[in-house]
Design a protein around this motif. Structure first.
Motif, PDB file in Angstrom:
ATOM      1  N   ALA A  31      -7.732  24.839   1.493  1.00 12.46           N
ATOM      2  CA  ALA A  31      -6.738  25.825   1.940  1.00 12.46           C
ATOM      3  C   ALA A  31      -7.391  26.874   2.833  1.00 12.46           C
ATOM      4  CB  ALA A  31      -6.075  26.479   0.743  1.00 12.46           C
ATOM      5  N   ARG A  32      -8.600  27.299   2.477  1.00 12.35           N
ATOM      6  CA  ARG A  32      -9.290  28.298   3.306  1.00 12.35           C
ATOM      7  C   ARG A  32      -9.645  27.707   4.672  1.00 12.35           C
ATOM      8  NH1 ARG A  32     -13.564  31.510  -0.651  1.00 12.35           N
ATOM      9  NH2 ARG A  32     -12.041  32.167  -2.230  1.00 12.35           N
ATOM     10  N   THR A  33     -10.076  26.459   4.674  1.00  9.63           N
ATOM     11  CA  THR A  33     -10.427  25.817   5.945  1.00  9.63           C
ATOM     12  C   THR A  33      -9.204  25.677   6.838  1.00  9.63           C
ATOM     13  OG1 THR A  33     -12.181  24.574   4.835  1.00  9.63           O
ATOM     14  CG2 THR A  33     -11.464  23.779   6.974  1.00  9.63           C
ATOM     15  N   ILE A  34      -8.093  25.241   6.251  1.00  7.31           N
ATOM     16  CA  ILE A  34      -6.864  25.076   7.030  1.00  7.31           C
ATOM     17  C   ILE A  34      -6.389  26.419   7.579  1.00  7.31           C
ATOM     18  CG2 ILE A  34      -4.416  24.469   6.856  1.00  7.31           C
ATOM     19  CD1 ILE A  34      -5.240  22.299   4.855  1.00  7.31           C
ATOM     20  N   ILE A 105      -0.700  16.911  17.459  1.00  4.29           N
ATOM     21  CA  ILE A 105      -1.415  16.188  16.417  1.00  4.29           C
ATOM     22  C   ILE A 105      -2.226  15.037  17.019  1.00  4.29           C
ATOM     23  CG2 ILE A 105      -1.102  14.763  14.341  1.00  4.29           C
ATOM     24  CD1 ILE A 105       1.363  16.560  13.768  1.00  4.29           C
ATOM     25  N   GLY A 106      -1.713  14.451  18.085  1.00  5.07           N
ATOM     26  CA  GLY A 106      -2.444  13.366  18.735  1.00  5.07           C
ATOM     27  C   GLY A 106      -3.797  13.804  19.272  1.00  5.07           C
ATOM     28  N   SER A 107      -3.952  15.077  19.598  1.00  5.98           N
ATOM     29  CA  SER A 107      -5.226  15.581  20.123  1.00  5.98           C
ATOM     30  C   SER A 107      -5.972  16.446  19.111  1.00  5.98           C
ATOM     31  CB  SER A 107      -4.972  16.394  21.397  1.00  5.98           C
ATOM     32  OG  SER A 107      -4.111  17.501  21.127  1.00  5.98           O
ATOM     33  N   ALA A 108      -5.599  16.379  17.833  1.00  6.50           N
ATOM     34  CA  ALA A 108      -6.193  17.255  16.822  1.00  6.50           C
ATOM     35  C   ALA A 108      -7.690  17.006  16.649  1.00  6.50           C
ATOM     36  CB  ALA A 108      -5.469  17.078  15.485  1.00  6.50           C
ATOM     37  N   LEU A 109      -8.100  15.748  16.577  1.00  8.92           N
ATOM     38  CA  LEU A 109      -9.519  15.449  16.355  1.00  8.92           C
ATOM     39  C   LEU A 109     -10.369  15.812  17.570  1.00  8.92           C
ATOM     40  CD1 LEU A 109      -9.526  12.076  14.368  1.00  8.92           C
ATOM     41  CD2 LEU A 109      -9.514  14.417  13.533  1.00  8.92           C
ATOM     42  N   SER A 110      -9.878  15.517  18.752  1.00 10.77           N
ATOM     43  CA  SER A 110     -10.654  15.861  19.945  1.00 10.77           C
ATOM     44  C   SER A 110     -10.737  17.371  20.135  1.00 10.77           C
ATOM     45  CB  SER A 110     -10.026  15.211  21.183  1.00 10.77           C
ATOM     46  OG  SER A 110      -8.683  15.643  21.353  1.00 10.77           O
ATOM     47  N   VAL A 121     -15.394  21.074   6.890  1.00  4.17           N
ATOM     48  CA  VAL A 121     -14.215  20.802   7.709  1.00  4.17           C
ATOM     49  C   VAL A 121     -13.994  19.297   7.747  1.00  4.17           C
ATOM     50  CG1 VAL A 121     -13.114  21.083   9.957  1.00  4.17           C
ATOM     51  CG2 VAL A 121     -14.671  22.842   9.101  1.00  4.17           C
ATOM     52  N   THR A 122     -12.831  18.852   7.312  1.00  2.00           N
ATOM     53  CA  THR A 122     -12.521  17.428   7.305  1.00  2.00           C
ATOM     54  C   THR A 122     -11.469  17.118   8.359  1.00  2.00           C
ATOM     55  OG1 THR A 122     -10.743  17.642   5.662  1.00  2.00           O
ATOM     56  CG2 THR A 122     -12.995  17.357   4.827  1.00  2.00           C
ATOM     57  N   TRP A 123     -11.349  15.845   8.674  1.00  2.42           N
ATOM     58  CA  TRP A 123     -10.400  15.439   9.716  1.00  2.42           C
ATOM     59  C   TRP A 123      -8.962  15.719   9.289  1.00  2.42           C
ATOM     60  CZ3 TRP A 123      -6.828  11.726   8.422  1.00  2.42           C
ATOM     61  CH2 TRP A 123      -7.110  10.957   7.285  1.00  2.42           C
ATOM     62  N   ILE A 124      -8.673  15.585   8.007  1.00  4.72           N
ATOM     63  CA  ILE A 124      -7.313  15.843   7.546  1.00  4.72           C
ATOM     64  C   ILE A 124      -6.982  17.334   7.622  1.00  4.72           C
ATOM     65  CG2 ILE A 124      -7.892  16.122   5.106  1.00  4.72           C
ATOM     66  CD1 ILE A 124      -4.804  14.314   6.537  1.00  4.72           C
ATOM     67  N   ASP A 125      -7.999  18.200   7.487  1.00  8.53           N
ATOM     68  CA  ASP A 125      -7.773  19.641   7.622  1.00  8.53           C
ATOM     69  C   ASP A 125      -7.285  19.985   9.025  1.00  8.53           C
ATOM     70  OD1 ASP A 125      -8.573  20.104   5.026  1.00  8.53           O
ATOM     71  OD2 ASP A 125     -10.647  20.552   5.555  1.00  8.53           O
ATOM     72  N   THR A 126      -7.897  19.367  10.028  1.00  6.31           N
ATOM     73  CA  THR A 126      -7.509  19.675  11.412  1.00  6.31           C
ATOM     74  C   THR A 126      -6.078  19.224  11.700  1.00  6.31           C
ATOM     75  OG1 THR A 126      -8.375  17.567  12.267  1.00  6.31           O
ATOM     76  CG2 THR A 126      -9.918  19.410  12.115  1.00  6.31           C
ATOM     77  N   LEU A 128      -3.606  18.804   9.400  1.00  7.26           N
ATOM     78  CA  LEU A 128      -2.672  19.634   8.631  1.00  7.26           C
ATOM     79  C   LEU A 128      -2.522  21.019   9.254  1.00  7.26           C
ATOM     80  CD1 LEU A 128      -3.567  18.743   4.932  1.00  7.26           C
ATOM     81  CD2 LEU A 128      -1.481  18.164   6.183  1.00  7.26           C
ATOM     82  N   ALA A 129      -3.620  21.587   9.752  1.00 10.58           N
ATOM     83  CA  ALA A 129      -3.560  22.918  10.365  1.00 10.58           C
ATOM     84  C   ALA A 129      -2.628  22.906  11.578  1.00 10.58           C
ATOM     85  CB  ALA A 129      -4.958  23.379  10.758  1.00 10.58           C
ATOM     86  N   ARG A 130      -2.799  21.920  12.435  1.00 12.20           N
ATOM     87  CA  ARG A 130      -1.935  21.832  13.620  1.00 12.20           C
ATOM     88  C   ARG A 130      -0.483  21.546  13.244  1.00 12.20           C
ATOM     89  NH1 ARG A 130      -4.003  19.771  19.394  1.00 12.20           N
ATOM     90  NH2 ARG A 130      -4.959  21.768  19.868  1.00 12.20           N
ATOM     91  N   PHE A 131      -0.297  20.694  12.238  1.00 14.70           N
ATOM     92  CA  PHE A 131       1.061  20.365  11.820  1.00 14.70           C
ATOM     93  C   PHE A 131       1.774  21.593  11.260  1.00 14.70           C
ATOM     94  CE2 PHE A 131       3.923  19.003   8.351  1.00 14.70           C
ATOM     95  CZ  PHE A 131       4.867  18.332   9.107  1.00 14.70           C
ATOM     96  N   LEU A 132       1.124  22.334  10.373  1.00 14.20           N
ATOM     97  CA  LEU A 132       1.768  23.483   9.740  1.00 14.20           C
ATOM     98  C   LEU A 132       2.076  24.579  10.756  1.00 14.20           C
ATOM     99  CD1 LEU A 132      -0.360  23.710   6.461  1.00 14.20           C
ATOM    100  CD2 LEU A 132       1.988  22.888   6.692  1.00 14.20           C
ATOM    101  N   LEU A 133       1.105  24.913  11.602  1.00 16.70           N
ATOM    102  CA  LEU A 133       1.314  25.986  12.574  1.00 16.70           C
ATOM    103  C   LEU A 133       2.419  25.639  13.560  1.00 16.70           C
ATOM    104  CD1 LEU A 133       0.596  28.636  13.997  1.00 16.70           C
ATOM    105  CD2 LEU A 133      -1.181  27.393  15.242  1.00 16.70           C
TER     106      LEU A 133
END
Length: 279
Positions: A31-34, A105-110, A121-126, A128-133
């Motif tokens: 949660a803190r990372t996100i 979301i398509g460019s979240a990892l890059s 920091v995990t790939w799912i964190d990135t 979820l962060a973009r999705f929620l915001l």
């Protein structure tokens, strides 16, 4: 002869020293990372340009105004309701929720590639962060724009929250599923981004943004039903005009399409995210 027994005192087994507070894994780490990733996204997307979040509202409003002006010159009455601005707002904005989410979301990892080399920091964190915001931002923009038009003009709309929220949540899930699929395919095969840009161009015309699907010939209408965006926009229209009947809407198909893409992408991203980061 007196035998003496010597007792050797064995040292006590040392107990494990308590872990220093600074070395203990923090609670709610994900949660803190996100949250940190969300704040970073807000700063980079809206904090570095004049106006900030105002542009998130003005951009779709500009598109809606252009559509309204163009079609008001061709026809005297919108396909649904009495106001061109309102019709294209409730048609275009759900499409924009899907389109913006799948792109982000398509460019979240890059976008967060450098941060993914940190162990916390995990790939799912990135993702979820973009999705929620972006979901929160796009939903807010939707209600600001539609509410503003409804206050300024006589739209004869009667809000029904259940189909309205079903349509918006379906758009968010579809955007997440398609975005994660593009994140996977684009990471493994860089040419996919170009292919998807070509394939997705007709979606705006084939999603019922500019027309009512039930007004089309039966063969065209049946073909459009395979597009999940038809179901999304139909639900949102029902959320403002409860008497609007669209027999094409299917909750099972609309939600199922996005959820299947999301689950498959989760499985393969978990297996190949390291390969994607090395591309």
């Amino acid at each position: 002869m007196i035998s003496q027994t010597m007792t050797v005192a064995l040292p006590d087994t040392p107990r494990a020293a308590p872990m220093p507070q600074s070395l203990k894994p923090p609670r709610f780490l994900s949660a803190r990372t996100i949250t940190a990733l969300i704040l970073r996204e807000m700063e980079s997307t809206y904090g570095r340009q004049p106006g900030g979040y105002i542009w998130a509202v003005l951009q779709p409003v500009g598109m809606i105004v252009l559509l309204s002006m163009a079609f008001s010159l061709l026809v005297h009455k919108p396909p649904l309701g009495t106001n061109f601005l309102f019709f294209y707002a409730i048609s275009y904005l759900p499409f924009d929720v899907y389109s913006s989410l799948q792109g982000k979301i398509g460019s979240a990892l890059s976008y967060s590639r450098a941060l993914l080399f940190y162990p916390r920091v995990t790939w799912i964190d990135t993702i979820l962060a973009r999705f929620l915001l972006n979901t929160l931002t796009l939903f807010t923009v939707f209600f600001i724009v539609t509410g503003g038009i409804n206050l300024m003009y006589e739209t004869r709309a009667h809000i029904s929250l259940i189909p309205l929220m079903q349509g918006l949540s379906m758009a968010a899930i579809l955007g997440l599923g398609v975005g994660m699929t593009n994140c996977l395919l684009g990471g493994l095969f860089p040419v996919w981004d170009t292919i998807w840009a070509i394939l997705s161009r007709p979606l705006f015309l084939a999603s019922g943004v500019l027309f009512l699907p039930e007004a089309m010939p039966p063969a065209v209408r049946d073909g459009l039903a395979w597009n999940p965006l038809i179901h999304i926009i139909g639900l949102v229209r029902q959320g403002f005009f409860p008497t609007y009947e669209n027999n094409l809407v299917s909750l099972t198909y609309g939600y199922g399409f996005g959820l299947v893409l999301m689950v498959l992408s989760l499985i393969f991203l978990r297996a190949y995210y390291k390969t994607i980061l090395q591309q």
